[in-house]
Design an enzyme around this catalytic site. Structure first.
Site, PDB file in Angstrom:
ATOM      1  N   HIS A 280      51.737  34.073  11.224  1.00 18.55           N
ATOM      2  CA  HIS A 280      52.517  32.868  11.523  1.00 18.55           C
ATOM      3  C   HIS A 280      53.387  33.067  12.760  1.00 18.55           C
ATOM      4  O   HIS A 280      53.968  34.140  12.960  1.00 18.55           O
ATOM      5  CB  HIS A 280      53.411  32.523  10.329  1.00 18.55           C
ATOM      6  CG  HIS A 280      54.360  31.388  10.577  1.00 18.55           C
ATOM      7  ND1 HIS A 280      53.931  30.107  10.864  1.00 18.55           N
ATOM      8  CD2 HIS A 280      55.724  31.334  10.588  1.00 18.55           C
ATOM      9  CE1 HIS A 280      54.980  29.320  11.022  1.00 18.55           C
ATOM     10  NE2 HIS A 280      56.077  30.040  10.876  1.00 18.55           N
ATOM     11  N   SER A 281      53.455  32.039  13.607  1.00 17.76           N
ATOM     12  CA  SER A 281      54.401  31.981  14.725  1.00 17.76           C
ATOM     13  C   SER A 281      54.277  33.213  15.639  1.00 17.76           C
ATOM     14  O   SER A 281      53.213  33.481  16.183  1.00 17.76           O
ATOM     15  CB  SER A 281      55.818  31.827  14.170  1.00 17.76           C
ATOM     16  OG  SER A 281      56.749  31.511  15.176  1.00 17.76           O
ATOM     17  N   PHE A 282      55.352  33.997  15.794  1.00 16.93           N
ATOM     18  CA  PHE A 282      55.308  35.175  16.663  1.00 16.93           C
ATOM     19  C   PHE A 282      54.384  36.256  16.107  1.00 16.93           C
ATOM     20  O   PHE A 282      53.995  37.176  16.832  1.00 16.93           O
ATOM     21  CB  PHE A 282      56.718  35.744  16.858  1.00 16.93           C
ATOM     22  CG  PHE A 282      56.845  36.639  18.056  1.00 16.93           C
ATOM     23  CD1 PHE A 282      57.059  36.109  19.319  1.00 16.93           C
ATOM     24  CD2 PHE A 282      56.744  38.014  17.930  1.00 16.93           C
ATOM     25  CE1 PHE A 282      57.168  36.939  20.438  1.00 16.93           C
ATOM     26  CE2 PHE A 282      56.860  38.848  19.039  1.00 16.93           C
ATOM     27  CZ  PHE A 282      57.068  38.307  20.295  1.00 16.93           C
ATOM     28  N   GLY A 283      54.010  36.138  14.844  1.00 13.73           N
ATOM     29  CA  GLY A 283      53.020  37.049  14.283  1.00 13.73           C
ATOM     30  C   GLY A 283      51.707  36.975  15.038  1.00 13.73           C
ATOM     31  O   GLY A 283      50.927  37.936  15.056  1.00 13.73           O
ATOM     32  N   GLY A 284      51.457  35.825  15.685  1.00  9.62           N
ATOM     33  CA  GLY A 284      50.266  35.692  16.518  1.00  9.62           C
ATOM     34  C   GLY A 284      50.339  36.568  17.755  1.00  9.62           C
ATOM     35  O   GLY A 284      49.327  37.119  18.207  1.00  9.62           O
TER      36      GLY A 284
END
Length: 385
Positions: A280-284
């Site tokens: 999710h989000s910055f996990g990308g």
């Protein structure tokens, strides 16, 4: 139109991902600056949505003066006057009312305790994950979680990577865990789905970069040791100059380092023949960094990546493996915030190098919970190919 579509219509070059190879000092600084910028933006948007009052306001919404309370030593949700009901909603013990924001200290401390609450649920029936503190033998550690069959399951593994900011392992959005429900703000529904589909599991903790007090009884020994170190005196009773205490966690100094450390120490050692990633989000951004730096190692086992409103981008520095894997519509998809119907195909994003679809929700924090059903179907379909 989604934010990604709007961004691609701008006449500007996309931000670059780190070059391949191990992390360097300059890369770490760039990554930290990028992560901090995104975190500030998300936090500002969050505060605008949920709170209209000033964080320093000493009055409540009725103009009544609020008692000045020091929340830093609170250790249970009950001390705040709240509990979680059967629907996973945070409610006041008296009056069954929703959470009322008083000040940032109250919000942050409650958020820390809610992390522990979620992680306790992750370790309990019916999920039963195991907690690992890494690196072993160090005073400064962070925790990650695996299923009990992590080192035995030979078939398939699901990797969970949350976004940046205050969220810790087990959360998608702290704001939703407080203001909505655990079903939307935590990964608990995802864990249940993963278990029911016979996946082994690993839940990363990319934002746990410096040692923190372990809420409740844990961490007291380390805390006292640090205090004693600061208060040492010489033979004449004069306080010695305090030593600067480095609380950074070896191998998890930043989120990208954490991803590589957990891959090297855990994911690589899993016997699973098929690996999928949910980020999710910055996990990308962290996922992109993983593929850029460990692509050759994971290539044969990585089957699909499911992003939820990821903020990653590709650049000429991205590895050929990352680019080709992202470009395959059967292997990578990003469900973005959008006012379009759930799972509506929004085409190929040149900025992100992958196909995007509507999450069915217009708010960033809700995207993971909103698209869970089609996301899992996408993952299961990827294992059939």
């Amino acid at each position: 139109m989604s934010d990604i579509e709007k961004e691609e219509n701008k006449d500007s070059s996309p931000p670059t991902t780190p070059p391949t190879g191990g992390p360097t000092k300059n890369n770490d600084i760039d990554d930290d600056e990028k992560e901090n910028k995104i975190e500030r933006s998300l936090t500002e948007n969050l505060n605008k949505r949920f709170y209209n009052n000033n964080n320093n306001n000493s009055n409540n919404s009725n103009g009544e003066e609020i008692e000045d309370i020091d929340y830093k030593n609170f250790k249970t949700i009950k001390e705040f006057g709240y509990y979680y009901n059967d629907k996973g909603e945070l409610r006041s013990i008296e009056g069954e009312e929703k959470f009322k924001f008083i000040n940032q200290q109250q919000y942050d401390r409650l958020g820390d305790i809610i992390v522990k609450t979620i992680q306790n649920k992750m370790k309990s029936e019916p999920i039963n994950l195991e907690e690992h503190w890494i690196p072993k033998g160090e005073t400064n550690q962070c925790n990650i979680f695996t299923s009990k069959d992590f080192f035995e399951n030979p078939t398939k593994l699901m990797v969970f990577i949350n976004g940046s900011g205050a969220v810790k392992s087990g959360q998608w959005a702290r704001s939703l865990c407080i203001n909505d429900t655990l079903n939307t703000g935590s990964i608990l529904p995802y864990l249940n789905d993963a278990i029911s589909n016979d996946f082994s599991i690993i839940v990363l903790n990319p934002n746990y970069n410096v040692f923190e007090e372990r809420i409740i009884e844990e961490g007291e020994e380390q805390k006292e040791k640090a205090k004693e170190e600061e208060e040492k005196k010489d033979d004449n009773g004069k306080l010695l100059k305090k030593k600067r205490v480095d609380n950074s966690i070896k191998g998890s100094e930043n989120s990208n380092n954490h991803i590589l450390t957990v891959y090297d120490e855990f994911i690589k050692k899993s016997p699973a023949k098929e690996i999928v990633i949910v980020a999710h989000s910055f996990g990308g951004v962290n996922t992109t960094y993983l593929l850029d730096n460990r692509g050759e190692e994971i290539a044969d086992r990585l089957k699909s990546i499911a992003f939820t409103d990821s903020v990653h981008s590709l650049s000429p520095k991205s590895s050929s493996f990352t680019k080709s894997f992202f470009a395959d519509e059967n292997k990578t998809k990003n469900w973005v915030k959008s006012d379009k119907k759930l799972n509506t195909d929004l085409g190929f994003s040149k900025l992100q190098g992958c196909n995007i679809a509507s999450s069915g929700h217009r708010v960033h924090e809700f995207t993971s919970s909103a698209c869970r059903v089609p996301l899992f179907q996408f993952i299961l379909n990827s294992l059939k190919k």
